[in-house]
Scaffold this motif. Structure first.
Motif, short mmCIF file in Angstrom:
data_model
loop_
_atom_site.label_atom_id
_atom_site.label_comp_id
_atom_site.label_asym_id
_atom_site.label_seq_id
_atom_site.Cartn_x
_atom_site.Cartn_y
_atom_site.Cartn_z
N PHE A 268 0.83 -1.21 0.00
CA PHE A 268 0.00 0.00 0.00
C PHE A 268 0.87 1.27 0.00
CE2 PHE A 268 0.73 -0.56 4.51
CZ PHE A 268 0.74 0.71 5.04
N ILE A 269 2.09 1.17 0.54
CA ILE A 269 3.03 2.29 0.48
C ILE A 269 3.52 2.49 -0.96
CG2 ILE A 269 5.30 3.12 1.21
CD1 ILE A 269 3.34 3.32 3.45
N LYS A 270 3.86 1.39 -1.62
CA LYS A 270 4.32 1.47 -3.01
C LYS A 270 3.20 1.94 -3.94
CE LYS A 270 7.53 -2.42 -2.34
NZ LYS A 270 7.82 -3.82 -2.74
N ASP A 271 2.00 1.44 -3.73
CA ASP A 271 0.86 1.83 -4.57
C ASP A 271 0.56 3.31 -4.44
OD1 ASP A 271 0.65 -0.79 -5.36
OD2 ASP A 271 -0.98 -1.29 -3.97
N PHE A 272 0.67 3.83 -3.23
CA PHE A 272 0.41 5.25 -3.01
C PHE A 272 1.43 6.11 -3.76
CE2 PHE A 272 0.60 9.24 -0.62
CZ PHE A 272 -0.74 9.55 -0.47
N ALA A 273 2.69 5.66 -3.78
CA ALA A 273 3.72 6.39 -4.51
C ALA A 273 3.42 6.42 -6.01
CB ALA A 273 5.08 5.76 -4.25
N LEU A 274 2.98 5.29 -6.55
CA LEU A 274 2.63 5.21 -7.97
C LEU A 274 1.45 6.10 -8.31
CD1 LEU A 274 3.04 1.37 -8.59
CD2 LEU A 274 4.42 3.20 -9.63
N GLU A 275 0.43 6.07 -7.46
CA GLU A 275 -0.79 6.83 -7.72
C GLU A 275 -0.57 8.33 -7.65
OE1 GLU A 275 -3.45 5.39 -4.79
OE2 GLU A 275 -3.60 3.37 -5.66
N ASN A 276 0.36 8.77 -6.81
CA ASN A 276 0.57 10.20 -6.58
C ASN A 276 1.89 10.72 -7.14
OD1 ASN A 276 -1.77 11.09 -4.58
ND2 ASN A 276 -1.09 9.05 -3.95
N ASP A 277 2.58 9.86 -7.92
CA ASP A 277 3.84 10.24 -8.55
C ASP A 277 4.85 10.78 -7.53
OD1 ASP A 277 5.60 10.47 -10.67
OD2 ASP A 277 4.99 12.52 -11.13
N LEU A 278 5.03 10.02 -6.44
CA LEU A 278 5.96 10.41 -5.39
C LEU A 278 7.25 9.61 -5.50
CD1 LEU A 278 3.52 10.54 -2.34
CD2 LEU A 278 4.49 12.49 -3.55
N VAL A 279 8.34 10.25 -5.13
CA VAL A 279 9.64 9.58 -5.14
C VAL A 279 9.73 8.68 -3.92
CG1 VAL A 279 12.13 9.88 -5.09
CG2 VAL A 279 10.71 11.53 -6.33
N LEU A 280 9.88 7.39 -4.15
CA LEU A 280 9.95 6.41 -3.09
C LEU A 280 11.40 6.18 -2.67
CD1 LEU A 280 7.95 4.49 -1.54
CD2 LEU A 280 8.58 2.73 -3.21
N ALA A 281 11.64 6.06 -1.39
CA ALA A 281 13.01 5.83 -0.90
C ALA A 281 13.61 4.59 -1.54
CB ALA A 281 12.99 5.67 0.62
N GLY A 282 14.88 4.71 -1.95
CA GLY A 282 15.58 3.59 -2.55
C GLY A 282 15.48 3.51 -4.05
N ASN A 283 14.65 4.38 -4.66
CA ASN A 283 14.45 4.32 -6.11
C ASN A 283 15.44 5.16 -6.89
OD1 ASN A 283 12.40 2.57 -5.90
ND2 ASN A 283 10.81 3.90 -6.75
N ARG A 284 16.04 6.12 -6.23
CA ARG A 284 16.99 7.07 -6.84
C ARG A 284 16.33 7.96 -7.87
NH1 ARG A 284 22.60 7.93 -7.42
NH2 ARG A 284 23.12 8.88 -9.42
N SER A 285 15.16 7.64 -8.34
CA SER A 285 14.43 8.47 -9.29
C SER A 285 12.95 8.36 -8.98
CB SER A 285 14.69 8.03 -10.72
OG SER A 285 14.25 6.71 -10.90
N SER A 286 12.14 9.24 -9.57
CA SER A 286 10.71 9.21 -9.32
C SER A 286 10.06 8.06 -10.06
CB SER A 286 10.08 10.54 -9.76
OG SER A 286 10.04 10.60 -11.16
N THR A 287 8.80 7.79 -9.73
CA THR A 287 8.09 6.68 -10.35
C THR A 287 7.76 6.93 -11.81
OG1 THR A 287 6.06 7.62 -9.45
CG2 THR A 287 7.12 5.88 -8.18
N SER A 288 7.92 8.17 -12.26
CA SER A 288 7.67 8.46 -13.68
C SER A 288 8.97 8.42 -14.48
CB SER A 288 7.00 9.83 -13.83
OG SER A 288 7.82 10.83 -13.26
N ASN A 289 10.00 7.82 -13.91
CA ASN A 289 11.29 7.60 -14.59
C ASN A 289 12.02 8.89 -14.93
OD1 ASN A 289 11.08 4.77 -14.58
ND2 ASN A 289 9.70 4.85 -16.33
#
Length: 472
Positions: A268-289
């Motif tokens: 649910f933390i990951k899904d929220f990041a995808l839905e709101n285009d938030l940068v998730l810790a550990g990704n080094r980049s945003s969910t929109s690449n």
């Protein structure tokens, strides 16, 4: 500290809780757009007492409280959460670890809210205590100190001192630091409130100015080179320790968001990041690449200023728009109180001010400037600097809670309007026992304005905040 002021501090917090509860259930919540609402794990079933906690305290789960509670429960999952410093949510988390196994009738979510509010009641009482002790020593007048403490109990930003925000903790740490600096700048214990205040709010860094100022005063009062160097080395050591603590926090932020890591976040933390285009810790980049956040590439990678500008458009005069006029009016009372009284202080103590209360102070200057006025100089400079920064650089409505929680001069200035000068006390001791702070009929128009301002913002702010209306 008088017992009645302690009781008043507790009462003022309990009344905020009561007013929040009533207004939250009587008034329909405002539909605030584009506001962060922390994701909830729908797989977790509610427990027996969750409903009670939400009924009594649910109105505190608003605005930035969502961030603090989310961080206390899940850590710094999203890049925008880095705008909220760790000490307060970490305090909630640590206490929750103690109680989680002995409160099986509460979920983590409800327990976090309950702990956050209870902690702030405790921190607020501590802050009131520290303010009272500071006022006694700075103002050299116990009755003014009492009035200042009473005003603090019903300050215009009261809702933020009870809701899960860091204001109460920050006030306690800041007033404690000021008191320690005033008492003994050589004390190593100064490191504790200073470091903790920096880990509580971003403006805690400005508190370093108190250490530097009182350190300079101490150094220039030394009679030998050896004693001068000794004081200098002590102050310098304190600043090195502070820089180390602040640096550790930046390294941790960099580790979370500037490297590719595989953190085990719930779905649910990951899904929220995808839905709101938030940068998730550990990704080094945003969910929109998109590319890595610019602050990671800086020579001194500090996330705070970038996040404030990127997510909230905070910057020099960025808030100067016609639609923000109501927010400027909201901040106007505290701005006027600080700036007008600071100007009067400067006019009355020009020689002392130009010499910064340190350099070439002749006896004629010291005789013209009362001890209380000399003591207030550094606090007034801090208040004016903070006030001007708020006016030009941040969302201006936040000015009220920043100044109310970080500087004592709002309460010192206002206390002066309710009490005669110390000299007048000596002429008529009977008047010392008469402080009619809340007896409206006996107040002049200036005193009434202060009382209406404090009580009005205390009440209205609680009602609006608890129903998601703008009051931040």
């Amino acid at each position: 500290m008088p017992t009645n002021i302690t009781k008043l501090a507790i009462f003022s917090r309990l009344f905020v809780i009561f007013l929040q509860c009533v207004s939250n259930h009587l008034i329909e919540d405002h539909n605030a757009d584009d506001v962060f609402r922390a994701p909830i794990d729908t797989a977790v079933r509610k427990k027996k007492c969750d409903t009670i906690v939400e009924f009594l305290l649910g109105g505190f789960r608003r605005w930035d409280a969502q961030y603090f509670l989310h961080i206390s429960e899940h850590g710094y999952t999203y890049e925008n959460t880095l705008a909220f410093y760790p000490l307060y949510p970490l305090s909630i988390k640590m206490i929750r670890y103690v109680f989680i196994n002995i409160t099986p009738f509460l979920t983590v979510r409800s327990l976090s809210l309950l702990i956050g509010v209870v902690l702030n009641v405790i921190f607020f009482v501590k802050a009131t205590n520290s303010l009272y002790e500071l006022a006694k020593k700075v103002l050299k007048d116990q009755r003014k100190a009492e009035v200042a403490a009473i005003l603090f109990c019903f300050n215009p930003a009261s809702i933020f001192f009870t809701a899960p925000y860091s204001e109460s903790l920050y006030s306690w740490l800041s007033f404690s630091l000021m008191l320690k600096c005033f008492d003994d700048i050589n004390s190593v214990l100064i490191v504790v409130p200073l470091s903790c205040s920096i880990l509580t709010r971003s403006n805690g860094l400005i508190n370093i100015g108190f250490v530097v100022y009182y350190g300079l005063k101490k150094m220039f009062n030394q009679n030998t080179v050896l004693s001068f160097v000794t004081v200098f080395l002590k102050i310098f050591s304190i600043l090195i320790i502070i820089a180390f603590h602040f640096g550790l926090m930046q390294v941790y932020n960099y580790y979370l968001f500037c490297f590719q890591k595989s953190f085990n976040f719930p779905d649910f933390i990951k899904d929220f990041a995808l839905e709101n285009d938030l940068v998730l810790a550990g990704n080094r980049s945003s969910t929109s690449n998109e590319s890595v956040s610019p602050w990671c590439l800086s020579n001194f990678p500090v996330a705070y200023s970038y996040i404030q500008e990127h997510y909230w458009n905070v910057g020099y005069m960025n808030y100067y728009e016609f639609k923000q006029i109501p927010n400027f009016l909201l901040a106007a009372p505290i701005v006027l109180i600080i700036l007008v009284n600071a100007f009067i202080y400067f006019i009355n103590n020009q020689d002392y001010c130009w010499r910064l209360g340190i350099f070439n102070l002749r006896q004629s200057i010291l005789r013209k400037t009362s001890i209380a006025d000399q003591n207030q100089f550094v606090f007034i400079v801090h208040a004016v600097a903070m006030c001007l920064f708020c006016i030009f650089f941040i969302h201006v409505q936040v000015t009220t809670r920043i100044l109310a929680s970080s500087n004592p001069m709002l309460y010192f200035f206002c206390a002066n309007y309710f009490m005669p000068e110390s000299g007048a006390h000596k002429k008529n001791d009977d008047k010392i026992n008469e402080v009619h702070v809340f007896d409206i009929k006996k107040l002049n128009w200036t005193q009434r304005f202060i009382v209406y301002y404090f009580i009005g913002y205390y009440s209205l702010g609680t009602v609006l905040f608890s129903n998601f209306f703008p009051w931040t």
